[in-house]
Design a protein around this motif. Structure first.
Motif, PDB file in Angstrom:
ATOM      1  N   ILE A 613      35.526  45.434  45.655  1.00 59.34           N
ATOM      2  CA  ILE A 613      36.532  44.398  45.875  1.00 59.34           C
ATOM      3  C   ILE A 613      36.525  43.371  44.750  1.00 59.34           C
ATOM      4  N   ASN A 614      35.365  43.104  44.169  1.00 57.78           N
ATOM      5  CA  ASN A 614      35.294  42.089  43.120  1.00 57.78           C
ATOM      6  C   ASN A 614      36.056  42.481  41.864  1.00 57.78           C
ATOM      7  N   ASN A 615      36.406  43.760  41.728  1.00 57.84           N
ATOM      8  CA  ASN A 615      37.193  44.190  40.570  1.00 57.84           C
ATOM      9  C   ASN A 615      38.692  44.193  40.843  1.00 57.84           C
ATOM     10  N   GLU A 616      39.095  43.825  42.050  1.00 58.27           N
ATOM     11  CA  GLU A 616      40.515  43.709  42.368  1.00 58.27           C
ATOM     12  C   GLU A 616      41.074  42.425  41.735  1.00 58.27           C
ATOM     13  N   GLN A 617      42.332  42.481  41.304  1.00 61.00           N
ATOM     14  CA  GLN A 617      42.939  41.331  40.649  1.00 61.00           C
ATOM     15  C   GLN A 617      43.035  40.132  41.580  1.00 61.00           C
ATOM     16  N   PHE A 618      43.343  40.401  42.872  1.00 58.41           N
ATOM     17  CA  PHE A 618      43.459  39.276  43.798  1.00 58.41           C
ATOM     18  C   PHE A 618      42.129  38.546  43.956  1.00 58.41           C
ATOM     19  N   PHE A 619      41.030  39.288  43.826  1.00 56.93           N
ATOM     20  CA  PHE A 619      39.720  38.658  43.930  1.00 56.93           C
ATOM     21  C   PHE A 619      39.417  37.856  42.665  1.00 56.93           C
ATOM     22  N   LYS A 620      39.774  38.422  41.506  1.00 55.79           N
ATOM     23  CA  LYS A 620      39.535  37.708  40.254  1.00 55.79           C
ATOM     24  C   LYS A 620      40.333  36.418  40.198  1.00 55.79           C
ATOM     25  N   ASN A 621      41.523  36.443  40.821  1.00 56.17           N
ATOM     26  CA  ASN A 621      42.367  35.245  40.813  1.00 56.17           C
ATOM     27  C   ASN A 621      41.753  34.097  41.611  1.00 56.17           C
ATOM     28  N   LEU A 622      40.789  34.416  42.465  1.00 56.99           N
ATOM     29  CA  LEU A 622      40.134  33.371  43.249  1.00 56.99           C
ATOM     30  C   LEU A 622      39.178  32.532  42.417  1.00 56.99           C
ATOM     31  N   ASN A 623      38.787  33.075  41.237  1.00 59.67           N
ATOM     32  CA  ASN A 623      37.869  32.369  40.327  1.00 59.67           C
ATOM     33  C   ASN A 623      36.571  31.948  41.015  1.00 59.67           C
ATOM     34  N   ILE A 624      35.997  32.872  41.773  1.00 60.84           N
ATOM     35  CA  ILE A 624      34.733  32.574  42.464  1.00 60.84           C
ATOM     36  C   ILE A 624      33.631  33.536  42.001  1.00 60.84           C
ATOM     37  N   ASP A 625      33.809  34.131  40.799  1.00 62.63           N
ATOM     38  CA  ASP A 625      32.806  35.090  40.333  1.00 62.63           C
ATOM     39  C   ASP A 625      31.474  34.427  40.049  1.00 62.63           C
ATOM     40  N   ASN A 626      31.471  33.090  39.871  1.00 62.11           N
ATOM     41  CA  ASN A 626      30.186  32.404  39.736  1.00 62.11           C
ATOM     42  C   ASN A 626      29.439  32.341  41.055  1.00 62.11           C
ATOM     43  N   VAL A 627      30.181  32.476  42.149  1.00 61.81           N
ATOM     44  CA  VAL A 627      29.566  32.455  43.466  1.00 61.81           C
ATOM     45  C   VAL A 627      29.334  33.868  43.979  1.00 61.81           C
ATOM     46  N   ILE A 628      30.374  34.690  43.953  1.00 62.55           N
ATOM     47  CA  ILE A 628      30.259  36.092  44.384  1.00 62.55           C
ATOM     48  C   ILE A 628      30.418  36.979  43.162  1.00 62.55           C
ATOM     49  N   SER A 629      29.333  37.543  42.705  1.00 66.62           N
ATOM     50  CA  SER A 629      29.339  38.345  41.481  1.00 66.62           C
ATOM     51  C   SER A 629      29.677  39.802  41.740  1.00 66.62           C
ATOM     52  N   ASN A 630      29.389  40.273  42.947  1.00 67.82           N
ATOM     53  CA  ASN A 630      29.648  41.682  43.276  1.00 67.82           C
ATOM     54  C   ASN A 630      29.966  41.780  44.763  1.00 67.82           C
ATOM     55  N   PHE A 631      30.937  42.622  45.081  1.00 61.67           N
ATOM     56  CA  PHE A 631      31.353  42.783  46.470  1.00 61.67           C
ATOM     57  C   PHE A 631      31.853  44.220  46.621  1.00 61.67           C
ATOM     58  N   LYS A 632      31.058  45.035  47.309  1.00 63.76           N
ATOM     59  CA  LYS A 632      31.423  46.449  47.463  1.00 63.76           C
ATOM     60  C   LYS A 632      31.250  46.875  48.913  1.00 63.76           C
ATOM     61  N   LEU A 633      32.232  47.579  49.438  1.00 62.13           N
ATOM     62  CA  LEU A 633      32.162  48.176  50.763  1.00 62.13           C
ATOM     63  C   LEU A 633      31.911  49.670  50.622  1.00 62.13           C
ATOM     64  N   ARG A 634      31.123  50.222  51.545  1.00 64.63           N
ATOM     65  CA  ARG A 634      30.812  51.654  51.540  1.00 64.63           C
ATOM     66  C   ARG A 634      31.022  52.253  52.925  1.00 64.63           C
ATOM     67  N   LEU A 635      31.519  53.463  52.960  1.00 66.50           N
ATOM     68  CA  LEU A 635      31.683  54.209  54.204  1.00 66.50           C
ATOM     69  C   LEU A 635      31.315  55.662  53.932  1.00 66.50           C
ATOM     70  N   GLY A 636      30.411  56.207  54.740  1.00 65.78           N
ATOM     71  CA  GLY A 636      29.975  57.584  54.511  1.00 65.78           C
ATOM     72  C   GLY A 636      29.815  58.360  55.801  1.00 65.78           C
ATOM     73  N   TRP A 637      30.044  59.659  55.710  1.00 68.82           N
ATOM     74  CA  TRP A 637      29.834  60.577  56.836  1.00 68.82           C
ATOM     75  C   TRP A 637      29.283  61.871  56.268  1.00 68.82           C
ATOM     76  N   GLY A 638      28.361  62.495  57.011  1.00 74.87           N
ATOM     77  CA  GLY A 638      27.828  63.760  56.531  1.00 74.87           C
ATOM     78  C   GLY A 638      26.980  64.448  57.570  1.00 74.87           C
ATOM     79  N   GLN A 639      26.629  65.684  57.261  1.00 71.61           N
ATOM     80  CA  GLN A 639      25.786  66.494  58.137  1.00 71.61           C
ATOM     81  C   GLN A 639      24.589  67.019  57.356  1.00 71.61           C
ATOM     82  N   ASN A 640      23.463  67.103  58.057  1.00 71.65           N
ATOM     83  CA  ASN A 640      22.243  67.708  57.521  1.00 71.65           C
ATOM     84  C   ASN A 640      21.695  68.688  58.537  1.00 71.65           C
TER      85      ASN A 640
END
Length: 1023
Positions: A613-640
């Motif tokens: 999310i931090n690489n989205e333009q709308f996030f960059k426009n917030l100018n809060i990268d000094n506060v939130i440097s990285n923001f990533k969501l993950r979703l996974g599914w699998g079988q073993n």
């Protein structure tokens, strides 16, 4: 005199002139390279010295230097080094440090940038585990990763730790898969911890699915150190130290034991006047042996590792040699390992690279296997001395006959049991791989790798012939306390594993997209073969008789061989669009010989997605990268899948031996019977896992936060199920016995910062919780030694009676009745335990009145670490523990009864003695327990929560100029370290860290080899 003053003045003027010539004053402003914002508190240090300063509130600084190099460092930014030629203004712009996000981590069959990960992974670097005083590398994982529970199975040096990734996924084998440099291994006991570069733990199914049937319980990837391009680097890491068992169970001394037995046997008609006199005579001999003190010691530990790493444009080489000599805190126990590792890679040309890794380990280990159970150490009576005064030191065979036999306790002298045998394991483990990698086209490469392991284990146990001299006051059996002839057991086993892997990798970029694709085929074969031999009756005890041919009678031999194989096809696609949208797809098909035809193949897909999310333009426009440097969501599914069952599980085997002969007519005929009962219908155990995660970084990456929530469902669990004895089956066959669901949450926090220019600190925290629920069983319940597992509940809850007090009077016993007036505990006497009546009517009974009385599954598993650096000093602390788990303390029963053994001191001091003893913990003292006080009940269950300072290190790094002056080494760090420094717990047993492999017996403390506290002094040298 004036001449001398003039000379001194000239000297001072000259020095002042030189100083004025060499000293340079620099000033300037330090700012953010991207925003231009002034940075407060930037550390500015003259290289190779402690001379420095920090920037003020406006980002300005001023410093006088004499050398030509100055470093500018700040948390969350890349360090800059300036060359100072003259005094002046030097403005510096620091760029954000995304090193952690750009860090390359190892995943299955490849590597990936940490920022591109979509699965759940924990990474542990060599600096996190450096200088730990452990002999088995699996112990390094303790408290280091969220969702990973590690507990020592034993304090025995070299013992494997019990490792659980995300709780319990099955009632079958829950051990993770270890992969060392791409090679599958069941354990890493032969691996030198100093050779480890990094460890990755794959936790969710989307990350583990690439390992198919081997990854259902998590995967631990170990990368060892390889050669590096540049100058040759030689390092020496060494430590020496001491260790001891810092806690003991408080057993009765002679006076307490004498009074305890006299009280317990006062109404026993078999305890005649003659026996009382002999027992009193034993007491009056004046011995007061503390057997725990006699079998424990302050042990010595030492470790030395030398490594050479070098590289050129064409080749990379690493060689290491290590030795560990680790004495156990129990006498005679030890672990010695000599290890050698060679790693070589060579670029034949721009297209072909070949390489090989060879690891060798020679191990000699001695354990406490001479004891039938570990608590036997504590059962010997205190009246018995270690050395028998009745034996003449000048007599023949005195070395073996000198030990005093116990004359009240049933169990023998534990010192004799440990000292007399010549018992050890000799192991030689060789493992490694060779590979070739070819660049076929741009972005397309082919790799073939052959991996091998050969583990040869020789076990030898020579029991000498010896006599025991008993006094006229002996009151117990003499059996097991002497040996009329020598006995020798000599077993040899060889485990051979090999695998062949062929892999194609393709990497490309187009537009804003990047693609990494992989397909592979692997084949592995595992073989184990063993021979067991036993003979007895040598002519003496000398070392020349410690061989089979020196024994004369009682030949017994056996042996066997097992083989299994697996063929696998696998593939993966990693896709990234504009460094914002990430996707990973895995698929693996495994065919295993452990299942019958028709059920051999299992198919294991997975998919995971990520959104930066931090690489989205709308996030960059917030100018809060000094506060939130990285923001990533993950979703996974699998079988073993899980195929950890006996290699012959689907087959019924027919066999014979010397005892299977029947007499027909005038001769014997050899018979054949089923020796193993299989089940051809069993199929793969399958686990399906969904994972949702978020990765955050704050304040220019000074604070990292990672959270994961997962749901794991396991179906068709493989388990050996008991069958009716009248069926005459040779064993309990495997069945697909049920299903379960496991949910959990994990949190990881890491913070780094500095105060001033010289003080740096870091804080790390990881915690996890899980809840396991059995959703289906083919039987009513599953039983452990003290547990039951039902549908709708977790695995391994303790099962028994609820102990609700102690009867104070006969009146209380008589009034404890059901609704019909029937006495609930008719055999009880004042001072006996009172148990809850949970059923409706009648006397207390197993069917109606037992219930769940404890849960060994923790509510929270946690670890945290603290690190501080001030100039050349550093301090690190690593803590770990659990909250909310129960422990079954078996010793409260096995070491509390009055009989032919010693007992816990509190079974005497805290026993009930008269009406009104409401604070008594133990029942009345008696050897005639008509109430069965020590039946399985809540009396044994204790809170097992604990906090342990697992490791403490205090180090000092010599200044660079001192190292340079020696011309021997380029860096030197000295340190003091403590392992298992202290433990805060309310548990009364030896150690609250209980490592039990069987999930149905989790949390059961049967009194085992305790963990040791160790203190070491060490040095890290680089030449």
């Amino acid at each position: 005199m004036s001449k001398h003053l003039f000379s001194l003045l000239c000297l001072l003027l000259t020095c002042t002139y030189v100083w004025a010539q060499e000293t340079k004053k620099i000033t300037g402003t330090v700012s953010d390279a991207a925003t231009g914002e002034a940075l407060i508190g930037v550390s500015i240090v003259e290289e190779g010295t402690t001379n420095g300063t920090i920037t003020d509130f406006d980002g300005k600084y001023s410093l006088e230097v004499t050398s030509g190099k100055v470093q500018f460092s700040y948390i969350g930014y890349k360090t800059e080094t300036l060359t100072i030629v003259k005094s002046g203004v030097y403005d510096v712009k620091l760029a954000s440090d995304n090193e952690q996000l750009d860090e390359v981590v190892v995943i299955g069959y490849g590597t990936q940038k940490k920022s591109d990960l979509t699965g759940s992974l924990a990474s542990i670097s060599s600096k996190d585990i450096k200088n730990y005083a452990v002999s088995n590398a699996s112990e390094l994982l303790t408290g280091k990763a969220a969702g990973v529970f590690v507990a020592a199975s034993s304090g025995q040096p070299g013992a494997d730790a019990v490792v659980r990734v995300r709780g319990l996924g099955t009632v079958n084998d829950n051990n993770p898969l270890y992969v060392v440099d791409g090679q599958f291994m069941d354990n890493i006991s032969s691996l030198n911890p100093a050779d480890i570069e990094r460890i990755e733990v794959l936790k969710d199914a989307s990350a583990c699915a690439i390992y198919g049937s081997r990854g259902s319980n998590g995967v631990i990837l170990v990368t060892t150190k390889g050669g590096v391009k540049g100058e040759t680097t030689v390092t020496l890491d060494a430590y020496v130290g001491i260790k001891n068992s810092y806690k003991a169970l408080d057993m009765m001394n002679s006076e307490q034991f004498y009074n305890f037995i006299m009280e317990a046997y006062k109404e026993d008609p078999t305890f005649t006047t003659e026996k009382k006199e002999k027992f009193t005579n034993q007491y009056k001999k004046g011995y007061d042996t503390n057997w725990w003190d006699e079998v424990t010691r302050t042990a010595f530990t030492q470790n030395y590792n030398v490594s050479i790493r070098k590289g050129t444009d064409k080749s990379r080489t690493s060689i290491s040699l290590g030795y560990i000599g680790d004495e156990g805190s129990i006498i005679t126990t030890e672990f010695n390992r000599l290890s050698l590792r060679l790693n070589q890679e060579y670029d034949i040309n721009d297209y072909i690279t070949v390489g090989a890794t060879l690891n060798g380990a020679k191990i000699r280990q001695r354990d406490t296997g001479a004891l039938s159970s570990f608590d036997l150490i504590l059962k010997a009576d205190p009246f018995t001395p270690v050395i028998n005064p009745l034996v003449d030191p000048s007599s023949s065979n005195y070395e073996y006959n000198k030990y005093a036999p116990t004359e009240w306790s049933f169990d023998p002298n534990p010192v004799a049991l440990l000292e007399l045998p010549d018992r050890y394991n000799d192991k030689l483990n060789l493992f490694g791989n060779v590979f070739a990698q070819v660049k076929l086209l741009k972005g397309l490469s082919y790799r073939v790798q052959y991996s091998f392991e050969r583990n040869h284990d020789v076990f030898k146990n020579f029991n000498p012939a010896y006599e025991s001299t008993f006094s006229e006051d002996n009151l117990t059996t003499t059996s097991g306390k002497y040996l009329t002839e020598t006995q020798l057991t000599n077993n040899s086993s060889v485990v051979s594993n090999y695998s062949v892997e062929q892999r194609l990798n393709y990497n490309t970029s187009f537009g804003r997209s990047t693609l990494d694709a992989m397909v592979a085929m692997t084949y592995e074969k595992n073989t184990s073969e063993g021979i067991n031999a036993f003979k007895r009756g040598a002519l003496g005890n000398d070392e020349i008789y410690h061989v089979l041919d020196a024994q004369t009678v009682g030949d017994q031999t056996s042996g066997g061989k097992e083989t299994s194989a697996m063929l696998s096809y696998l593939g993966r696609i990693n896709y990234s669009y504009d460094d914002r949208y990430l996707a990973t797809i895995n698929f693996r098909a495994d065919g295993s010989s452990r299942f019958a035809k028709g059920n051999r193949w299992g198919y294991f897909p997975s998919v995971s997605l990520g959104w930066r999310i931090n690489n989205e333009q709308f996030f960059k426009n917030l100018n809060i990268d000094n506060v939130i440097s990285n923001f990533k969501l993950r979703l996974g599914w699998g079988q073993n899948g899980n195929q950890r069952i006996n290699r012959d599980a689907p087959y019924t085997l027919i066999g014979t031996n010397n005892e299977m002969q029947w007499y027909f007519g005038n001769s014997y005929s050899q018979g054949y019977i089923p020796t193993y009962t299989g089940n051809s219908e069993i199929k793969w155990e399958t686990s399906q896992q969904t994972n949702v995660g978020v990765d955050l970084a704050f304040f220019r990456n000074s604070l990292d936060v990672s959270m994961d929530f997962y749901v794991k469902k396991t179906s068709d669990m493989l388990l050996e199920m008991p069958v009716p004895s009248f069926g005459g089956f040779a064993n309990s066959p495997f069945f697909n016995a049920g299903d379960l669901k496991n949910t959990g949450f994990e949190l990881v926090l890491n913070y780094r910062n500095q105060i001033g220019k010289d003080f740096h600190y870091n804080v790390g925290l990881n915690m996890s919780t899980y809840k396991t629920t059995v959703t289906a069983l083919t039987s009513e319940y599953l039983s452990g030694s003290n547990s039951r597992t039902y549908v709708g509940g977790p695995i391994g809850r303790f099962w028994g009676y609820k102990q609700i007090g102690i009867f104070q009077s006969q009146e209380e016993i008589d009034n404890y009745v059901d609704k019909n007036g029937t006495k609930i505990q008719p055999n009880a006497k004042p001072g006996d335990f009172k148990f809850a009546k949970l059923g409706g009517e009648g006397e207390l009974n197993d069917d109606d009145d037992r219930t769940f009385i404890g849960d060994p599954n923790p509510d929270l598993i946690y670890g945290f670490n603290l690190g501080f650096n001030y100039k050349n000093f550093d301090v690190s602390m690593a803590f770990q523990g659990t909250i909310g788990n129960d422990i079954w303390n078996t010793s409260k029963g096995t070491l509390a009864t009055a009989g032919n053994q010693n007992a816990l001191a509190e079974a005497y001091t805290d026993a009930w003695r008269q009406e009104g003893d409401i604070d008594a913990k133990y029942p009345r003292i008696t050897n005639a327990d008509s109430n069965n006080n020590y039946r399985a009940s809540s009396f044994y269950v204790e809170d097992g929560s604990y906090l342990r300072l697992q490791n403490l290190q205090i180090g000092y790094t010599l200044p660079a100029y001192i190292c340079q002056k020696t011309k021997l080494f380029s860096s030197c760090r000295l340190y003091l370290s403590g392992q298992n420094v202290f433990t805060l717990t309310g548990y009364s047993g030896l150690d609250p860290e209980i490592g039990v492999d069987n999930p149905l017996d989790m949390g059961v403390d049967n009194t085992r080899y305790p963990a040791a506290r160790s203190f070491t002094f060490g040095v890290n040298l680089q030449f």
